[in-house]
Design a protein around this motif. Structure first.
Motif, PDB file in Angstrom:
ATOM      1  N   ASP A  54      -0.695   3.924  -2.523  1.00 15.82           N
ATOM      2  CA  ASP A  54      -0.787   5.303  -2.036  1.00 15.82           C
ATOM      3  C   ASP A  54       0.398   6.160  -2.443  1.00 15.82           C
ATOM      4  OD1 ASP A  54      -3.147   4.606  -0.790  1.00 15.82           O
ATOM      5  OD2 ASP A  54      -2.201   4.151   1.135  1.00 15.82           O
ATOM      6  N   ARG A  72       0.832  -1.201   0.000  1.00  8.93           N
ATOM      7  CA  ARG A  72       0.000   0.000   0.000  1.00  8.93           C
ATOM      8  C   ARG A  72       0.868   1.253   0.000  1.00  8.93           C
ATOM      9  NH1 ARG A  72      -2.192  -0.714   4.551  1.00  8.93           N
ATOM     10  NH2 ARG A  72      -3.582  -2.341   3.763  1.00  8.93           N
ATOM     11  N   TRP A  73       1.943   1.233   0.814  1.00  8.74           N
ATOM     12  CA  TRP A  73       2.816   2.405   0.893  1.00  8.74           C
ATOM     13  C   TRP A  73       3.605   2.610  -0.399  1.00  8.74           C
ATOM     14  CZ3 TRP A  73       8.187   2.784   0.642  1.00  8.74           C
ATOM     15  CH2 TRP A  73       8.726   4.024   0.993  1.00  8.74           C
ATOM     16  N   GLU A  84       1.269   9.245   3.682  1.00  5.68           N
ATOM     17  CA  GLU A  84       0.706   7.898   3.696  1.00  5.68           C
ATOM     18  C   GLU A  84       1.356   6.981   2.671  1.00  5.68           C
ATOM     19  OE1 GLU A  84      -1.087  10.655   3.753  1.00  5.68           O
ATOM     20  OE2 GLU A  84      -1.787  10.511   5.842  1.00  5.68           O
ATOM     21  N   GLY A  85       1.945   7.554   1.622  1.00  6.11           N
ATOM     22  CA  GLY A  85       2.539   6.740   0.577  1.00  6.11           C
ATOM     23  C   GLY A  85       3.926   7.214   0.201  1.00  6.11           C
TER      24      GLY A  85
END
Length: 364
Positions: A47, A42-43, A60-61
């Motif tokens: 995101d 996800r990182w 967040e990313g």
């Protein structure tokens, strides 16, 4: 009739679930991966920001836009942008000489002569030779400096290490004592202290009016430091060779140096290939310590890129880029070491069966 190699799926099944212990380890590994991989994916992907400026990035990313904007600085640091074809050519030359050195059929006098010529060409390129304004070494940095210092110091330290290893096994007391003192002193001193000696103490020991470039001082001291570690690995290989080898060579009329060059050293160096590659990988990673004397190696350039006020704080992305480069080099060296060890081991004579005699002894 010998059985063929096992099929992939049965081999994986046996390795992952063949025993109760293997099953528990496999399940525990899958549990850890299930907790680590989704947040990391996800990182890094879902995101992440792939284009734009620092304002478009979120915490967040990952901000891969930072990597796209600062990649040239990470790779070449403060080297003038209009002349960055020079460090690129340095990387290509070093890659070519290292690739040629990895091919056993090319080992010989031409390759030995090619090394100093390549190093000289790399130095002239980085120095900005044949340009209007020379490039001072404090503007060098990034991947070319890391590879250049590593290759040069490793190549120069190896022959010194061979002489030290031979001296430590010498019957001449004074020569052996000097070798022991040198090796133990160097191995007992941190590399950071060696670099500070190159930066602060060595200039004070030079005559008035004589100055040596900071990069050259660091290369000399690092070479002398690494030679002590390589010498101990080579000495282990020398001790593994039976004394009968040298005695047989002497009986055939070979002198000391011809015996070492033709009989002892080829076998000793073949034995210690894994140890030498392990040291080489460690030395590559140790070049990051050049930062303590103000030399912008690859890691230090990445750290400086993340300290740019316009892209402040993206250290994770900078370190990931550096980690990928280091991993690619080290993993390639490790795989090459295994291949070379298998290839050279194929030329060894098979051991005689227990209670029997070898073909050579029967022939004699």
């Amino acid at each position: 009739m010998t059985a063929g190699p096992p099929r992939l799926l049965p081999a994986l099944r046996a390795g992952l679930f063949g025993t109760r212990a293997n099953t528990l380890i496999t399940l525990a590994t899958l549990l850890v991966l299930s907790q680590v991989v989704p947040p990391l994916l996800r990182w890094a992907v879902l995101d992440a920001t792939f284009s734009g400026n620092a304002g478009a990035c979120t915490r967040e990313g990952a901000c891969w836009a930072f990597v796209a904007a600062k990649l040239r600085f990470i790779l070449f640091a403060f080297y003038p942008p209009d002349l960055q074809w020079r460090p690129v050519l340095v990387i290509l030359l070093l890659g070519a000489i290292l690739a040629a050195s990895a091919v056993p059929r090319l080992w010989g006098r031409p390759l030995i002569l090619a090394w100093p010529l390549t190093i000289l060409a790399c130095w002239l390129l980085l120095q900005g030779a044949f340009t209007a304004t020379p490039i001072p070494s404090n503007q060098w940095g990034g991947l070319p400096v890391t590879l250049f210092v590593w290759a040069l110091c490793l190549a120069a330290a190896t022959p010194i290490a061979i002489l030290l290893a031979l001296a430590r096994r010498s019957t001449l007391g004074g020569l052996r004592t000097f070798s022991v003192l040198y090796i133990e002193l160097m191995r007992g001193t941190p590399m950071v202290a060696i670099l500070y000696v190159a930066m602060l103490i060595l200039p004070m020991a030079l005559p008035d009016g004589l100055s040596i470039d900071k990069m050259l001082r660091a290369i000399v001291m690092v070479t002398l430091f690494w030679a002590a570690y390589i010498a101990e690995v080579i000495r282990a290989g020398l001790q593994a060779i039976p004394h009968g080898q040298a005695e047989a060579a002497t009986a055939l009329g070979l002198g000391y140096w011809r015996t070492q060059r033709l009989v002892i050293l080829p076998q000793a160096l073949r034995i210690v290939i894994p140890g030498l590659v392990n040291l080489a990988i460690g030395f590559l990673l140790a070049t990051s310590l050049l930062a303590v004397i103000g030399i912008f190696d690859l890691l230090n350039a990445a750290r400086a890129a993340a300290a740019d006020p316009q892209w402040l704080g993206f250290y994770n992305e900078a370190y990931i880029v550096v980690a990928v480069i280091y991993f690619a080099i080290c993993f390639g060296a490790s795989r090459y070491s295994r291949w070379l060890e298998r290839r050279l081991a194929g030329g060894r004579a098979a051991p005689a069966p227990a209670g029997g005699t070898s073909a050579t002894s029967r022939k004699e």
